[in-house]
Design a protein around this motif. Structure first.
Motif, short mmCIF file in Angstrom:
data_model
loop_
_atom_site.label_atom_id
_atom_site.label_comp_id
_atom_site.label_asym_id
_atom_site.label_seq_id
_atom_site.Cartn_x
_atom_site.Cartn_y
_atom_site.Cartn_z
N ASN A 1 0.98 -1.38 -0.09
CA ASN A 1 -0.14 0.06 0.14
C ASN A 1 0.90 1.52 -0.02
N SER A 2 0.38 2.21 -0.81
CA SER A 2 1.18 3.50 -0.78
C SER A 2 0.15 4.64 -0.53
N GLY A 3 0.61 5.79 -0.40
CA GLY A 3 -0.48 6.91 -0.28
C GLY A 3 -0.84 7.08 0.83
N LEU A 4 -1.52 8.27 1.09
CA LEU A 4 -1.82 8.68 2.53
C LEU A 4 -3.34 9.41 2.48
N GLN A 5 -4.38 9.26 3.41
CA GLN A 5 -5.41 9.95 3.76
C GLN A 5 -5.12 10.51 4.88
N ALA A 6 -4.73 11.87 4.69
CA ALA A 6 -4.53 12.59 6.02
C ALA A 6 -4.40 14.22 6.00
N ASN A 7 -4.31 14.79 6.85
CA ASN A 7 -4.07 16.46 6.64
C ASN A 7 -2.38 16.49 6.53
N PRO A 8 -2.10 17.24 5.46
CA PRO A 8 -0.59 17.48 5.44
C PRO A 8 0.12 18.14 6.16
N LEU A 9 -0.71 19.02 6.94
CA LEU A 9 -0.40 20.04 7.80
C LEU A 9 0.67 21.05 7.22
N LEU A 10 0.22 21.57 6.05
CA LEU A 10 0.57 22.87 5.34
C LEU A 10 0.68 24.12 6.25
N LYS A 11 1.57 25.08 6.10
CA LYS A 11 1.71 25.97 7.07
C LYS A 11 0.27 27.23 6.93
N ASP A 12 -0.05 27.46 6.05
CA ASP A 12 -1.41 28.19 5.74
C ASP A 12 -2.03 28.11 4.51
N PRO A 13 -2.35 26.99 4.18
CA PRO A 13 -3.14 26.66 2.82
C PRO A 13 -4.28 27.48 2.34
N GLY A 14 -4.31 27.86 1.16
CA GLY A 14 -5.34 28.74 0.79
C GLY A 14 -5.19 30.25 0.74
N ASN A 15 -4.16 30.61 1.58
CA ASN A 15 -3.65 31.98 1.76
C ASN A 15 -2.40 32.13 1.24
N GLY A 16 -2.01 31.86 0.12
CA GLY A 16 -0.72 32.20 -0.62
C GLY A 16 -0.74 33.57 -1.17
N GLY A 17 -1.70 33.99 -1.67
CA GLY A 17 -1.77 35.41 -2.25
C GLY A 17 -0.81 35.51 -3.38
N VAL A 18 -0.58 36.51 -3.50
CA VAL A 18 0.36 37.29 -4.79
C VAL A 18 1.79 37.20 -4.25
N VAL A 19 2.79 36.56 -5.00
CA VAL A 19 4.08 36.68 -4.68
C VAL A 19 4.60 37.88 -5.48
N GLY A 20 4.37 38.03 -6.62
CA GLY A 20 4.66 39.21 -7.65
C GLY A 20 6.10 39.04 -8.14
N ARG A 21 6.11 39.64 -9.26
CA ARG A 21 7.55 39.68 -10.23
C ARG A 21 8.79 39.92 -9.42
#
Length: 799
Positions: free
Chosen positions: A717-737
């Motif tokens: 078996n491979s793969g995971l069903q879990a919360n990846p514990l990202l820092k702040d998902p959904g709030n990346g915003g604009v980085v800019g050039r």
């Protein structure tokens, strides 16, 4: 080369015992004196120059402080240094010059000199200002007029390299190159001295052709069977005086590529220090077209005056900074056309000059190349009133001719109906090679920002263009319109081979589009060996049509890579791969180490595959991407991985080690019946119902999904069903050039994330993750952030 002497050798040094007497400095009769010319460089690239050495033809006649033996080194800045004979060694009972080793010395530089059995000079143990160096030289005779040339070269594809090559740090900075032409026109042999891999004495073929005007002769050269180094490809043009009454000058410039078995090709360009004079033309709003135009004090006034001149290779056109010039610049086959000695169009003084093109084009070059455009503004009357493009190059020559070298840099283009900057062609595989579009701002155009195109045919072999680089460009407000097909694209390159788009930003475009098949922020179609990397796309609209995506490898792309990109808040998909009907076959596409946030607002998914050309789409690998999607009311069929229902997508399609993060009811996977794809090592997380639609069936857990054969790798078996514990998902915003994309900290993994060491090992994963972490040869973290780069013992993905 003499490296030592036997015990029978006789050594003579300055001031040693009584070996020097006054008669040793005098010679009866006239001795034959040889003149040697050479090229010189220190190994650290700090100093370079030419060498002039005089010595008796028979070195047995040499003596210490010999008044007829001398050496002068002239640096590229004109500074000179002299050395004299201070000692020599010679074999006894011999009359051969090759058995004599002469030492030249001074407080600044020293070296050993001899000749070989064929009377060719050998100069060794070179030291200049305490720096080791090397010299290549040749004897000048009545039939062998030697032309030493010094200059610089630079790599043009070394940006973002991760490790040195043979101890040399790879970057795009200038380095030393020298060349020695051993006839007046360089027709028999060229020796190269270049500090890349200590390449020396590389012979290349004779000239391919020469042409002359009243002032100069131009000879072209290229690699061939006479090249002593098979790993070197190069081409160049040598320009020198063609009449005795003119200036005595010689210059050489061109392009090169070194190939390395374990690395790839390092490509670059070179140009000599000592160049022949060019004409420099000045245009100012306060000038007069009856002036000479040859100095800032005597400028022309109007662009129309420029269009009356046939510009020769090397000519420079200066427009006064801060001034506005109405009209356009038109160049044709009578202008430029020498990639080794290009013409340039740029601003002088303070600020950027501005070309006001009105309803027409700004700069148009037809069937010519060897042109550099830098640091100007080109504006049209407006996207709805102008009828043309800003900067346009077009080639319709017969015979599959690729015109060489175009550069557009540090320039702003806006207010045009068609393209901001375009490289176009329409005659078989005729087109352009070695195009650089860098540090430009293109905005408020109607159809497309930066583009290339050629004469498309699904049955043809080859491509119109080669080696197009788009780098550090900002493209925005490309609105699009009802043109009968997609419109409003940011950067779109087609009919090209060996091309890269990088470090660029596209945003807020496509709102006027009315059709499908685009628009997309950054994409290729009908292309081979192409890469999109280190770029950001956001705010792309589909208008009243469809798509409006971030990045795309489209119809007929082969050997394409999308990596280290950030796509967010677009109407369409973050990353697309697909075939339109009638395209050339597509294969070997890789999407890796990218981030998608809140894409697919109206259509598509984070990663979106489609096929309208049955049986011609294969070998697609999607690995180590972080995909965050929130279902919107405008698209209730959004998914992290989504296939379009058209014609089957099923030939070796693989998804490894991706984070699939679905929010607000979005699906994790949506693949219709009759389509296929293999999943292993992925992490699945949703804040609502777990939903995978695979081959028409619904799976509500990872364990259910494994019954399809997915997420079962090497019988485990491979793969995971879990919360990846990202820092702040959904709030990346604009980085800019102006910022580094690695500042996107919202998608870093927390130290306790299950994604760390949670995937399968990927062989040949690339060189780095999205955030710039250098990867080991095998990695198994999930998503675009590689935290643990140590080598693991798991099996390697090879399905």
């Amino acid at each position: 080369m003499i490296t030592g002497c036997t015990q029978d050798a006789v050594e003579v040094e300055l001031g040693k015992e009584n070996s020097l007497q006054e008669k040793d400095l005098k010679h009866d009769g006239n001795r034959a004196i040889s003149i040697y010319k050479g090229i010189f460089a220190t190994k650290n690239s700090k100093f370079r120059g030419t060498l002039l050495l005089k010595a008796p033809r028979n070195l047995k006649d040499i003596s210490v402080l010999d008044p007829e033996a001398s050496c002068t080194i002239t640096l590229q800045n004109g500074e000179t240094f002299n050395a004299e004979v201070t000692s020599f060694k010679q074999q006894e009972n011999t009359n051969k010059s090759s058995d004599v080793l002469v030492h030249f010395d001074s407080k600044d530089f020293s070296f050993d000199f001899t000749i070989d059995e064929s009377d060719k000079p050998i100069i060794s143990n070179v030291v200049f200002k305490n720096q080791e160096g090397s010299v290549v030289a040749s004897e000048e005779t009545a039939t062998n007029n030697v032309a030493p040339i010094t200059g610089t070269y630079k790599c043009t594809n070394c940006q973002d390299q991760d490790s040195p090559l043979n101890g040399i740090i790879l970057n795009n900075e200038d380095r030393t190159f020298n060349m020695l032409l051993t006839t007046a026109d360089g027709s028999t042999q060229i020796d190269i001295q270049a500090l890349v891999v200590s390449l020396q004495e590389t012979q290349v073929i004779t000239q391919q052709n020469c042409s002359s005007n009243s002032d100069y002769t131009f000879c072209t050269y290229g690699s061939g069977i006479n090249g002593a180094n098979e790993d070197l490809d190069w081409s160049g043009v040598h320009r020198f005086s063609s009449n005795a009454s003119g200036e005595n000058c010689s210059t050489l410039a061109g392009n090169f590529a070194f190939r390395f078995a374990n690395y790839g090709a390092i490509e670059g360009e070179f140009a000599s220090d000592s160049s022949c004079k060019n004409n420099t033309y000045y245009v100012s709003s306060t000038g007069n077209d009856s002036n000479t135009g040859l100095s800032p004090e005597d400028p022309w006034q109007n662009l129309s005056k420029l269009n009356s001149v046939n510009f020769q290779p090397g000519d420079e056109i200066f427009l006064k900074g801060g001034d506005e010039f109405n009209g356009n610049i038109y160049l044709d086959s009578e202008d430029a056309n020498n990639s080794a000695n290009p013409i340039s169009i740029k601003s002088y003084g303070s600020g950027k000059a501005e070309i006001n093109a009105g309803t027409g084009f700004g700069i148009y070059a037809y069937n010519t190349s060897g042109i550099k455009i830098d640091n100007i503004i080109v504006k049209g009357s407006g996207m709805h009133t102008n009828t043309n493009s800003g900067i346009s190059f077009y080639n319709d020559l017969p015979g599959n001719i690729k015109l060489d070298l175009i550069e557009v840099t540090n320039t702003e283009v806006y207010g045009f109906k068609e393209f901001g900057i375009v490289i176009g062609a329409w005659n078989g595989n005729s087109g352009y090679a070695n195009v650089l579009i860098e540090n430009n701002k293109v905005h408020d155009c109607l159809d497309a920002g930066i583009s290339s195109y050629g004469e498309f045919s699904a049955s043809k072999t080859g491509y119109a263009h080669r080696n197009i680089i788009v780098r550090n460009c900002e493209v925005f407000n490309i609105k699009g319109y009802d043109k009968g097909k997609h419109s409003g694209n940011g950067i779109l390159l087609s009919d090209v081979q060996n091309s890269i788009i990088e470090h660029s930003t596209v945003y807020n475009s496509g709102s006027g589009n009315t059709n499908c098949g685009g628009p997309v922020g950054i994409w290729f179609w009908d292309a081979d060996n192409v890469t999109i990397q280190y770029s950001e796309v956001y705010g792309m609209s589909s208008g009243t049509g469809c798509d409006g995506g971030g990045f795309d490898m489209d119809g007929g792309v082969t050997n394409g890579v999308m990596q280290y990109n950030y796509s967010h808040n677009n109407d369409g998909a973050g990353f697309m791969v697909g075939q339109f009907t009638g395209s050339r076959p597509m294969s070997n596409i890789t999407i890796r180490y990218n981030v998608s946030e809140n894409d697919a607002a109206t259509n598509g998914g984070s990663v979106y595959l489609f096929n309208g050309n049955n049986g011609t789409m294969s070998d697609i690998t999607v690995h180590n991407n972080t995909l965050y999607i929130e279902e919107k009311t405008t698209n209730n069929q959004a998914a992290n991985i989504k296939y379009n229902v058209w014609k089957p997508v099923k030939n070796n399609i693989k998804f490894y080690n991706n984070i699939l993060y679905a929010v607000n009811g979005a699906d994790l996977i949506s693949i219709p019946s009759g389509y296929d794809g293999y999943f292993a090592g992925n992490l699945y997380y949703t804040n609502s119902d777990f939903s995978i639609l695979y081959k028409g069936d619904l799976y509500t857990s990872l364990s259910e999904f494994r019954t399809t054969g997915n997420e079962v790798y090497n019988n485990e078996n491979s793969g995971l069903q879990a919360n990846p514990l990202l820092k702040d998902p959904g709030n990346g915003g604009v980085v800019g050039r102006e910022n580094n994309l690695s500042n996107l900290t919202s998608y870093l993994l927390e130290s306790t994330s299950p994604a760390i060491n949670g995937g399968i090992i990927i062989s040949n994963p690339g060189t780095r993750d999205y955030f710039g972490t250098i990867l080991s040869s095998s990695t198994d973290d999930i998503g675009a952030h590689e935290v643990d780069t140590s080598v693991k013992s798991y099996n390697v993905a090879n399905k």
